[in-house]
Design a protein around this motif. Structure first.
Motif, PDB file in Angstrom:
ATOM      1  N   GLY A  87       0.790  -1.225   0.000  1.00 56.70           N
ATOM      2  CA  GLY A  87       0.000   0.000   0.000  1.00 56.70           C
ATOM      3  C   GLY A  87       0.818   1.268   0.000  1.00 56.70           C
ATOM      4  O   GLY A  87       0.359   2.309   0.489  1.00 56.70           O
ATOM      5  N   THR A  88       2.016   1.215  -0.566  1.00 59.58           N
ATOM      6  CA  THR A  88       2.922   2.357  -0.539  1.00 59.58           C
ATOM      7  C   THR A  88       2.338   3.580  -1.248  1.00 59.58           C
ATOM      8  O   THR A  88       2.338   4.690  -0.700  1.00 59.58           O
ATOM      9  CB  THR A  88       4.263   1.985  -1.194  1.00 59.58           C
ATOM     10  N   THR A  89       1.851   3.377  -2.464  1.00 67.64           N
ATOM     11  CA  THR A  89       1.322   4.502  -3.247  1.00 67.64           C
ATOM     12  C   THR A  89       0.134   5.144  -2.526  1.00 67.64           C
ATOM     13  O   THR A  89       0.025   6.370  -2.443  1.00 67.64           O
ATOM     14  CB  THR A  89       0.893   4.025  -4.644  1.00 67.64           C
ATOM     15  N   TRP A  90      -0.746   4.318  -2.021  1.00 71.49           N
ATOM     16  CA  TRP A  90      -1.924   4.770  -1.269  1.00 71.49           C
ATOM     17  C   TRP A  90      -1.509   5.592  -0.049  1.00 71.49           C
ATOM     18  O   TRP A  90      -2.043   6.671   0.208  1.00 71.49           O
ATOM     19  CB  TRP A  90      -2.716   3.526  -0.872  1.00 71.49           C
ATOM     20  N   LEU A  91      -0.529   5.068   0.716  1.00 73.14           N
ATOM     21  CA  LEU A  91      -0.091   5.767   1.921  1.00 73.14           C
ATOM     22  C   LEU A  91       0.581   7.091   1.582  1.00 73.14           C
ATOM     23  O   LEU A  91       0.394   8.093   2.290  1.00 73.14           O
ATOM     24  CB  LEU A  91       0.865   4.879   2.721  1.00 73.14           C
ATOM     25  N   LYS A  92       1.378   7.124   0.517  1.00 81.12           N
ATOM     26  CA  LYS A  92       2.008   8.381   0.108  1.00 81.12           C
ATOM     27  C   LYS A  92       0.954   9.437  -0.218  1.00 81.12           C
ATOM     28  O   LYS A  92       1.082  10.606   0.167  1.00 81.12           O
ATOM     29  CB  LYS A  92       2.908   8.161  -1.106  1.00 81.12           C
ATOM     30  N   ALA A  93      -0.082   9.042  -0.946  1.00 83.44           N
ATOM     31  CA  ALA A  93      -1.139   9.987  -1.306  1.00 83.44           C
ATOM     32  C   ALA A  93      -1.865  10.502  -0.076  1.00 83.44           C
ATOM     33  O   ALA A  93      -2.138  11.708   0.050  1.00 83.44           O
ATOM     34  CB  ALA A  93      -2.124   9.315  -2.267  1.00 83.44           C
ATOM     35  N   LEU A  94      -2.176   9.612   0.857  1.00 83.02           N
ATOM     36  CA  LEU A  94      -2.847  10.020   2.090  1.00 83.02           C
ATOM     37  C   LEU A  94      -1.964  10.954   2.914  1.00 83.02           C
ATOM     38  O   LEU A  94      -2.439  11.961   3.455  1.00 83.02           O
ATOM     39  CB  LEU A  94      -3.216   8.788   2.918  1.00 83.02           C
ATOM     40  N   ALA A  95      -0.689  10.598   3.033  1.00 86.39           N
ATOM     41  CA  ALA A  95       0.226  11.409   3.833  1.00 86.39           C
ATOM     42  C   ALA A  95       0.386  12.805   3.233  1.00 86.39           C
ATOM     43  O   ALA A  95       0.364  13.819   3.955  1.00 86.39           O
ATOM     44  CB  ALA A  95       1.583  10.716   3.942  1.00 86.39           C
TER      45      ALA A  95
END
Length: 222
Positions: A87-95
């Motif tokens: 979920g790296t891409t997802w977490l980067k967007a959320l952060a």
């Protein structure tokens, strides 16, 4: 003295001294590091500091080592950490959306134009990939600074562990992560190369032989 000058002083004053320093260090590593066949065509896995790094050769460890040696954390930094396919891409967007939520109008958010990987850059894959001593302010124009890495906790730069910066960690059900990683690796398979079977992939995963594995060591470290 700026960061670039400090790095030059550590490796030598001339460019060839820097290259020679790296060659010597990497040659020594190549003789000692355990090596396994990677999941992706043309890539091997090297056991470095207890985790597996993927690369065409041991020289691909250079950005990881540069990050470890030279990254200087500040207390306001936010470090996004995952193991690949968790979920790296997802977490980067959320952060990014959370950190800079007051900076942009809704129709001007950089996420509408750039990918999360361009806005929250990987330290080992991006920032330190071509330059062992990059200017970090050029790689993160927003404050507080946000970067990402897959490196296990034990191998993080001391400056991160000794600072008050925030580490945001995301893991995933290992069964889902395994299938995602297997399918992802297959996308990079050469047409003439036989596909890595599910049984072979599971055996590697079970023994922790994949990029930044073993899984549970990574999770427990953080």
């Amino acid at each position: 003295m700026d960061t670039t000058q400090i790095c030059k002083a550590e490796f030598g004053s001339a460019a060839h001294d820097v290259d020679n320093s790296w060659d010597d260090e990497l040659q020594k590593l190549e003789q000692t590091l355990p090596k396994e066949e990677g999941w992706i065509s043309g890539m091997s896995l090297y056991l470095y500091q207890g985790f597996w790094c993927s690369g065409a050769s041991v020289r691909d460890l250079k950005p990881v080592i540069s990050f470890q040696k030279h990254f200087k954390a500040i207390d306001s930094d936010v470090i996004i950490v995952t193991i690949p396919k968790c979920g790296t891409t997802w977490l980067k967007a959320l952060a990014f959306s959370t950190l800079y939520r007051d900076r942009f109008a809704s129709d001007q958010n950089p996420l509408l134009t750039f990918t999360p990987h361009q806005l929250v850059r990987f330290l080992q894959y991006d920032v330190y990939l071509q330059n062992p001593c990059p200017r970090l302010e050029k790689n993160c124009v927003y404050k507080p600074r946000a970067f990402a890495t897959h490196v296990p906790y034990a191998s993080l730069p001391t400056s991160i562990k000794d600072s008050h910066c925030k580490i945001v960690y995301l893991c995933r059900n290992p069964m889902d992560m395994f299938i995602s990683f297997w399918l992802f690796a297959d996308k990079f398979r050469d047409e003439n190369q036989e596909a890595l079977s599910l049984d072979e992939a599971f055996d590697k995963f079970y023994h922790g032989i994949y990029a930044y594995g073993p899984f549970f060591y990574h999770v427990l470290g953080y």
